[in-house]
Design a protein around this motif. Structure first.
Motif, PDB file in Angstrom:
ATOM      1  N   GLY A 169      50.955 -22.227 -22.645  1.00  0.00           N
ATOM      2  CA  GLY A 169      51.771 -23.254 -22.008  1.00  0.00           C
ATOM      3  C   GLY A 169      53.069 -22.712 -21.440  1.00  0.00           C
ATOM      4  N   ASP A 170      53.459 -23.224 -20.277  1.00  0.00           N
ATOM      5  CA  ASP A 170      54.742 -22.896 -19.633  1.00  0.00           C
ATOM      6  C   ASP A 170      54.962 -21.389 -19.523  1.00  0.00           C
ATOM      7  N   LEU A 171      53.965 -20.695 -18.983  1.00  0.00           N
ATOM      8  CA  LEU A 171      54.073 -19.255 -18.784  1.00  0.00           C
ATOM      9  C   LEU A 171      54.909 -18.980 -17.539  1.00  0.00           C
ATOM     10  N   GLN A 172      55.951 -18.221 -17.693  1.00  0.00           N
ATOM     11  CA  GLN A 172      56.850 -17.916 -16.576  1.00  0.00           C
ATOM     12  C   GLN A 172      56.265 -16.771 -15.747  1.00  0.00           C
ATOM     13  N   VAL A 173      56.197 -16.988 -14.426  1.00  0.00           N
ATOM     14  CA  VAL A 173      55.696 -15.970 -13.507  1.00  0.00           C
ATOM     15  C   VAL A 173      56.810 -15.611 -12.533  1.00  0.00           C
ATOM     16  N   GLU A 174      57.186 -14.354 -12.522  1.00  0.00           N
ATOM     17  CA  GLU A 174      58.171 -13.842 -11.567  1.00  0.00           C
ATOM     18  C   GLU A 174      57.612 -12.549 -10.991  1.00  0.00           C
ATOM     19  N   GLY A 175      56.864 -12.692  -9.925  1.00  0.00           N
ATOM     20  CA  GLY A 175      56.151 -11.553  -9.347  1.00  0.00           C
ATOM     21  C   GLY A 175      54.696 -11.612  -9.756  1.00  0.00           C
ATOM     22  N   THR A 176      54.334 -10.907 -10.840  1.00  0.00           N
ATOM     23  CA  THR A 176      52.946 -10.892 -11.313  1.00  0.00           C
ATOM     24  C   THR A 176      52.922 -11.042 -12.826  1.00  0.00           C
ATOM     25  N   ARG A 177      51.986 -11.845 -13.313  1.00  0.00           N
ATOM     26  CA  ARG A 177      51.800 -11.986 -14.760  1.00  0.00           C
ATOM     27  C   ARG A 177      50.310 -12.047 -15.062  1.00  0.00           C
ATOM     28  N   GLU A 178      49.893 -11.246 -16.032  1.00  0.00           N
ATOM     29  CA  GLU A 178      48.493 -11.227 -16.445  1.00  0.00           C
ATOM     30  C   GLU A 178      48.309 -12.049 -17.715  1.00  0.00           C
ATOM     31  N   LEU A 179      47.200 -12.769 -17.754  1.00  0.00           N
ATOM     32  CA  LEU A 179      46.831 -13.538 -18.935  1.00  0.00           C
ATOM     33  C   LEU A 179      45.381 -13.215 -19.278  1.00  0.00           C
ATOM     34  N   VAL A 180      45.149 -12.712 -20.480  1.00  0.00           N
ATOM     35  CA  VAL A 180      43.789 -12.450 -20.945  1.00  0.00           C
ATOM     36  C   VAL A 180      43.381 -13.565 -21.896  1.00  0.00           C
ATOM     37  N   ILE A 181      42.301 -14.266 -21.550  1.00  0.00           N
ATOM     38  CA  ILE A 181      41.787 -15.351 -22.384  1.00  0.00           C
ATOM     39  C   ILE A 181      40.505 -14.870 -23.059  1.00  0.00           C
ATOM     40  N   PRO A 182      40.501 -14.752 -24.393  1.00  0.00           N
ATOM     41  CA  PRO A 182      39.253 -14.447 -25.095  1.00  0.00           C
ATOM     42  C   PRO A 182      38.327 -15.663 -25.032  1.00  0.00           C
ATOM     43  N   GLY A 183      37.257 -15.549 -24.266  1.00  0.00           N
ATOM     44  CA  GLY A 183      36.351 -16.667 -24.089  1.00  0.00           C
ATOM     45  C   GLY A 183      35.354 -16.787 -25.228  1.00  0.00           C
ATOM     46  N   THR A 184      34.719 -17.943 -25.296  1.00  0.00           N
ATOM     47  CA  THR A 184      33.743 -18.234 -26.342  1.00  0.00           C
ATOM     48  C   THR A 184      32.391 -18.524 -25.707  1.00  0.00           C
ATOM     49  N   GLU A 185      31.416 -18.867 -26.546  1.00  0.00           N
ATOM     50  CA  GLU A 185      30.057 -19.103 -26.056  1.00  0.00           C
ATOM     51  C   GLU A 185      29.977 -20.272 -25.072  1.00  0.00           C
ATOM     52  N   ARG A 186      30.821 -21.258 -25.265  1.00  0.00           N
ATOM     53  CA  ARG A 186      30.840 -22.383 -24.325  1.00  0.00           C
ATOM     54  C   ARG A 186      31.681 -21.995 -23.112  1.00  0.00           C
ATOM     55  N   TRP A 187      31.041 -21.973 -21.950  1.00  0.00           N
ATOM     56  CA  TRP A 187      31.761 -21.637 -20.723  1.00  0.00           C
ATOM     57  C   TRP A 187      32.658 -22.804 -20.323  1.00  0.00           C
ATOM     58  N   ILE A 188      33.886 -22.499 -19.956  1.00  0.00           N
ATOM     59  CA  ILE A 188      34.894 -23.526 -19.711  1.00  0.00           C
ATOM     60  C   ILE A 188      35.541 -23.290 -18.350  1.00  0.00           C
ATOM     61  N   ILE A 189      35.726 -24.359 -17.586  1.00  0.00           N
ATOM     62  CA  ILE A 189      36.562 -24.324 -16.391  1.00  0.00           C
ATOM     63  C   ILE A 189      37.942 -24.839 -16.811  1.00  0.00           C
ATOM     64  N   PRO A 190      38.937 -23.971 -16.892  1.00  0.00           N
ATOM     65  CA  PRO A 190      40.234 -24.404 -17.405  1.00  0.00           C
ATOM     66  C   PRO A 190      40.995 -25.235 -16.381  1.00  0.00           C
ATOM     67  N   VAL A 191      41.886 -26.070 -16.870  1.00  0.00           N
ATOM     68  CA  VAL A 191      42.802 -26.821 -16.016  1.00  0.00           C
ATOM     69  C   VAL A 191      44.149 -26.112 -16.047  1.00  0.00           C
ATOM     70  N   MET A 192      44.716 -25.881 -14.871  1.00  0.00           N
ATOM     71  CA  MET A 192      45.996 -25.183 -14.768  1.00  0.00           C
ATOM     72  C   MET A 192      47.037 -26.101 -14.158  1.00  0.00           C
ATOM     73  N   GLU A 193      48.142 -26.265 -14.848  1.00  0.00           N
ATOM     74  CA  GLU A 193      49.250 -27.089 -14.359  1.00  0.00           C
ATOM     75  C   GLU A 193      50.334 -26.142 -13.842  1.00  0.00           C
ATOM     76  N   VAL A 194      50.674 -26.300 -12.554  1.00  0.00           N
ATOM     77  CA  VAL A 194      51.532 -25.331 -11.875  1.00  0.00           C
ATOM     78  C   VAL A 194      52.817 -25.994 -11.403  1.00  0.00           C
ATOM     79  N   ALA A 195      53.921 -25.270 -11.569  1.00  0.00           N
ATOM     80  CA  ALA A 195      55.193 -25.634 -10.947  1.00  0.00           C
ATOM     81  C   ALA A 195      55.684 -24.405 -10.196  1.00  0.00           C
ATOM     82  N   GLY A 196      55.962 -24.565  -8.905  1.00  0.00           N
ATOM     83  CA  GLY A 196      56.392 -23.431  -8.097  1.00  0.00           C
ATOM     84  C   GLY A 196      55.302 -23.017  -7.129  1.00  0.00           C
TER      85      GLY A 196
END
Length: 233
Positions: free
Chosen positions: A157-184
């Motif tokens: 939540g509320d990940l600050q991006v200034e230029g480039t930011r990487e996020l690694v999500i360890p996925g599970t057996e259930r495939w998920i389409i994530p929802v992303m809430e963006v400001a900026g």
């Protein structure tokens, strides 16, 4: 007697003095399989993963058999209360010995009877095939039930991006389409493809979090919150 279970926030042992009578309440979901016979040939073609790219499953059945140790003169009122709370309702089920996950499905109450010192009843759940992580990536973490040996803390939540930011999500057996809430002003690169992100809610159907590590690269200036909840069998 075996460990208790909580259904829709109601601890069955504390509320109804009703522990489980059997340890194994949850059965594995049945695999959805499809085989196409080959006219004039041997065997058949396995098309089970043709559309999905992965194994898929039917809903699973959870059968919870309880022994209710309420006083006999309270049994009729207790049964009515149990029916009102659970029969025909959707249930979120958390087992005491598996507190990091919950099952969800439609419930039915059956097989209730009163014996000399106790009553018995069964709650059956027509549940979704996966059990879900108790806490999503945007919900406050619950330290009391957290398993420090096997638990996974997700905080996206509320990940600050200034230029480039990487996020690694360890996925599970259930495939998920994530929802992303963006400001900026941000874009997302996933599996080599870059997608512009609009301010507000984003759900990109080509961005699927699968089993294993999934790398999301955000570029620009702003904040992003990624709503994700894993599910396993």
């Amino acid at each position: 007697m075996y460990p208790s279970v909580t259904i829709n926030g109601i601890d069955m042992f504390q509320t109804y003095h009703a522990p489980l009578r059997e340890l194994h309440s949850v059965q594995p979901p049945e695999v959805k399989s499809f085989f196409q016979e080959v006219p004039g040939g041997d065997g058949s073609i396995d098309l089970s993963e043709t559309n999905s790219g992965r194994p898929t499953y039917k809903r699973r059945e959870i059968t919870m058999k309880f022994q209710c140790e309420m006083p006999m003169n309270q049994w009729s009122a207790t049964v009515s209360n149990i029916l009102r709370e659970f029969h025909g309702k959707e249930g979120k089920v958390i087992f005491e010995d598996d507190p990091d996950y919950y099952y969800i499905g439609r419930m039915a109450v059956s097989d209730y009877e009163r014996v000399v010192r106790a009553g018995t009843f069964t709650i059956t759940v027509n549940a979704e095939p996966y059990k879900y992580e108790l806490v999503s990536s945007l919900e406050p973490w619950l330290w009391d039930p957290f398993n420090f040996r096997t638990g996974l803390i997700r905080s996206y939540g509320d990940l600050q991006v200034e230029g480039t930011r990487e996020l690694v999500i360890p996925g599970t057996e259930r495939w998920i389409i994530p929802v992303m809430e963006v400001a900026g002003s941000l874009s997302l690169t996933f599996e080599g493809v870059t997608y512009p992100l609009k301010a507000g809610r984003n759900k990109l159907y080509d961005v699927v979090i699968k089993d294993g590590d999934n790398l999301l690269i955000f570029t620009g200036n702003g904040t992003v919150s990624v709503d994700y909840r894993g599910g396993i069998l």
